[in-house]
Design an enzyme around this catalytic site. Structure first.
Site, mmCIF file in Angstrom:
data_model
loop_
_atom_site.group_PDB
_atom_site.id
_atom_site.type_symbol
_atom_site.label_atom_id
_atom_site.label_comp_id
_atom_site.label_asym_id
_atom_site.label_seq_id
_atom_site.Cartn_x
_atom_site.Cartn_y
_atom_site.Cartn_z
ATOM 1 N NE ARG A 155 -4.145 1.765 0.855
ATOM 2 C CZ ARG A 155 -5.004 2.307 0.013
ATOM 3 N NH1 ARG A 155 -4.804 2.236 -1.285
ATOM 4 N NH2 ARG A 155 -6.079 2.927 0.452
ATOM 5 C CB THR B 157 -9.427 -0.906 -7.090
ATOM 6 O OG1 THR B 157 -9.355 0.201 -6.218
ATOM 7 C CG2 THR B 157 -8.762 -2.094 -6.486
ATOM 8 C CG ASN C 268 -8.411 5.987 -4.021
ATOM 9 O OD1 ASN C 268 -9.034 5.007 -3.626
ATOM 10 N ND2 ASN C 268 -8.597 7.187 -3.509
ATOM 11 C CG ASP D 118 -8.621 5.142 0.007
ATOM 12 O OD1 ASP D 118 -9.746 5.621 -0.237
ATOM 13 O OD2 ASP D 118 -8.203 4.111 -0.525
ATOM 14 C CB SER E 135 -6.949 -0.370 1.321
ATOM 15 O OG SER E 135 -7.470 -1.021 0.177
ATOM 16 C CB SER E 136 -12.428 -1.160 0.678
ATOM 17 O OG SER E 136 -12.923 -0.136 1.506
ATOM 18 N N GLY F 33 -13.552 -1.774 -6.878
ATOM 19 C CA GLY F 33 -14.869 -1.230 -6.556
ATOM 20 C C GLY F 33 -14.933 -0.312 -5.358
ATOM 21 N N GLY F 34 -13.773 0.198 -4.867
ATOM 22 C CA GLY F 34 -13.826 1.116 -3.736
ATOM 23 C C GLY F 34 -14.508 0.486 -2.539
#
EC number: 2.3.2.2
Length: 595
Positions: free
Chosen positions: A124, A405, A425, A447, A476-477, A497-498
């Site tokens: 990341r 993403t 992002n 984020d 992050s997701s 997909g955030g």
């Protein structure tokens, strides 16, 4: 008394809460998997498309772009392992899928080797050394619109190159030069744009001209005022990116984080008011972390720990719904959906309160995924009506103080498996292209929680645990995940997909495990999403029958039909006969390749 209440609750969960009425069912059969849906539903079928899975026995790659998937397959056929193919795909996506594939962003890798050992790599991005908590606020402490989304100040220090270097050094089989060469060839010789490629580049032309004055990167014409648009089939050649990739090929990590590329990146940041310095680049290193390993029935979930919130959230969601008879209730029936929405509501509230960079804040992972804690999260749930998100906060854990993403999945002939989610992002990141180097930078600083309680571009709320700090990784997701069944490799899954990544992975996994779908059916299946705040459930057109919509609205649920789609899944399932089913999302250019 407390024990009696728990037993009664469990009895109601398992036997007394079904609200769906019995109906006839129709069975869809494929070579593997059986899925049933109700005849009363006014759906022709619950799938986005009729796409069939790709079957292979010796290797499988599923990624967001056909060119990248072919690169990965070629590496496997050349004798490379899953990590070799993953590195090649990551760099190929940086060329052919500039909206999310990257060397200017970051990501997460979950790797399970053929012996069952699991490793997770956090590459990341990090905040620059000169970043500060209130850097996106004005003098009145209000958020300055778009400052964390567009332009040079929106970028964190990229991690993708270092992540791939570390993964290859530890697990790669082929030479570094060999796995880099396909991406170099694609950049140097060019590739034909798909319809989606062309549409995306045309869409961002105004931003490209505004944010990158004097540059012609990703423009159809070298004359900025030329209104010519990209079309399907046009050849995109990226000479400067090819030169950057050659430096990485020749020098490894130093080809990006030091020398010419680092100089060009730091100069671009300085020119546009960004904060990333050559020192920030030199100091960046990806981090190997202990994977989250949790059980769900006779399955084991192997997933990413923080800085990703996805792994914790996925395990919470699966364990929260584990006691309920989803299979008997049926796919996207009212009770099934209600339980899933209520689980999502509570999990996203926990995400906002507890999760952040574990190098900076205490993240109580084990407590958050423990059965005892998760049981406590259900105490205010009733089937009679929707829970009000305003009444839901992050749970109570003793001793804890609050403070666009892309994904690809790969399995090789030996059963080594890689699940990687990587990102800039937002689509095309900050829209900044590094002059002389030819690649997009991320806008990952958005984020962070740029101000407690203020949503980011995906509507996610954050708090002190995810506040900006120098050299800190933003939350992050992303949810790259591998599943075992009875101790054997079973599934490799993930999506972009955030904020919807977590719920899309969750539904895809349950579609296979609980609803008997094939891997491709699980990907094709229409999806829905709830994230605590805003307090509404969005769903793809056709995901809910009219009967389900009416039942949920009668209980107070706010439903919003989407005009777009959810997820861009790329997954692999190990079938009972040992072959691989590659499933790529028909909602975009995603493609599976196997042999």
């Amino acid at each position: 008394m407390q024990r009696i209440i728990v037993y009664c609750f469990s009895f109601l969960v398992l036997f007394g809460c079904r609200t769906n009425t019995p109906t006839r069912s129709t069975t869809i059969r494929e070579s593997q998997g059986v899925y049933q849906y109700r005849d009363e539903d006014p759906l022709v079928k619950p799938f986005y498309s009729d796409r069939q899975g790709v079957i292979g026995r010796n290797g499988m790659v599923a990624s967001a772009h056909p060119e990248a998937s072919q690169v990965g397959l070629n590496i496997l056929q050349a004798g490379g392992n899953a990590v070799d193919a993953a590195v090649a795909v990551q760099f190929a996506l940086a060329v052919v899928y500039p909206g999310a594939g990257n060397i200017g962003g970051g990501g997460f890798m979950v790797y399970r080797d053929q012996a069952g050992q699991t490793f997770t790599l956090d590459y990341r991005e990090k905040a620059p050394g000169r970043a500060s908590k209130d850097m996106y606020l004005d003098s009145a402490k209000n958020v300055i619109p778009n400052l964390s989304i567009l332009g040079h100040l929106a970028s964190g220090v990229p991690g993708s190159v270092d992540g791939m270097v570390q993964a290859h050094q530890r697990f790669g089989k082929l030479s570094w030069a060999q796995v880099l060469q396909p991406a170099i060839d694609l950049a140097e010789k060019g590739f034909a744009l798909t319809e989606r490629d062309a549409t995306g580049l045309n869409r961002i032309k105004t931003d490209l001209l505004r944010i990158n004055p004097g540059k012609t990167y990703f423009l159809k014409s070298a004359t900025p005022t030329d209104t010519t648009s990209w079309r399907k089939g046009d050849l995109l050649i990226q000479a400067d990116l090819a030169a950057t990739l050659k430096r990485i090929q020749a020098q490894g990590r130093a080809g990006f984080y030091e020398g010419e590329t680092a100089r060009l990146l730091a100069e671009e940041m300085k020119r546009g008011g960004g904060l990333i310095s050559e020192e920030d680049l030199k100091n960046y290193h990806a981090a190997w972390r202990d994977p989250i390993r949790a059980t769900y029935k006779n399955y084991t979930v192997l997933t990413m720990p923080p800085t990703s919130s996805g792994g914790v959230a996925l395990v919470q969601l699966m364990r929260l719904t584990e006691p309920y008879p989803l299979r008997r209730w049926g796919w996207n029936r009212d009770s099934t959906v209600q339980v899933m929405i209520e689980a999502e509501r509570r999990v996203y509230a926990d995400r906002a309160k507890f999760l952040g960079d574990p190098d900076f804040v205490k993240v109580p992972v084990e407590q958050l995924i423990s059965p005892e804690y998760l049981r406590s999260r259900w105490t205010d749930f009733t089937f009679a009506h929707a829970t009000d998100s305003r009444a839901i906060k992050g749970g109570a854990i003793p001793g804890y103080e609050s403070l666009e993403t892309t994904h690809f999945s790969i399995v090789d002939k030996d059963g080594n498996a890689v699940s990687i989610t990587t990102t800039l992002n937002g689509g095309y990141g900050s829209r900044v292209v590094i002059g002389g180097a030819g690649f997009f930078m991320n806008n990952e600083m958005d984020d962070f929680s740029i101000k407690p309680g203020v949503p980011n571009m995906f509507g996610l709320i954050g708090n002190q645990a995810n506040a900006i700090a120098p050299n800190k990784r933003m939350l992050s997701s992303m949810t790259p995940t591998i599943l075992e069944k009875d101790g054997k490799l079973f599934m490799v899954v993930g999506t972009p997909g955030g904020s919807t990544i977590i719920t899309s992975v969750y539904q895809t996994v349950l579609n296979v495990i609980e609803h008997g779908m094939t891997m491709q059916q699980a990907v094709n299946a229409l999806k829905f999403h709830h994230q605590w705040l805003p307090d509404k459930t969005t769903f793809e057109n056709g995901a809910f029958s009219e009967a389900t919509i009416q039942a949920l609205q009668n209980r107070g649920y706010v439903l919003e039909k989407l005009t777009n789609t959810l997820g861009r899944m790329d997954c692999i399932l190990i079938r009972p006969d040992g072959s691989y089913e590659g499933a790529s999302d028909p909602r975009a250019d995603n493609t599976a390749r196997g042999y």
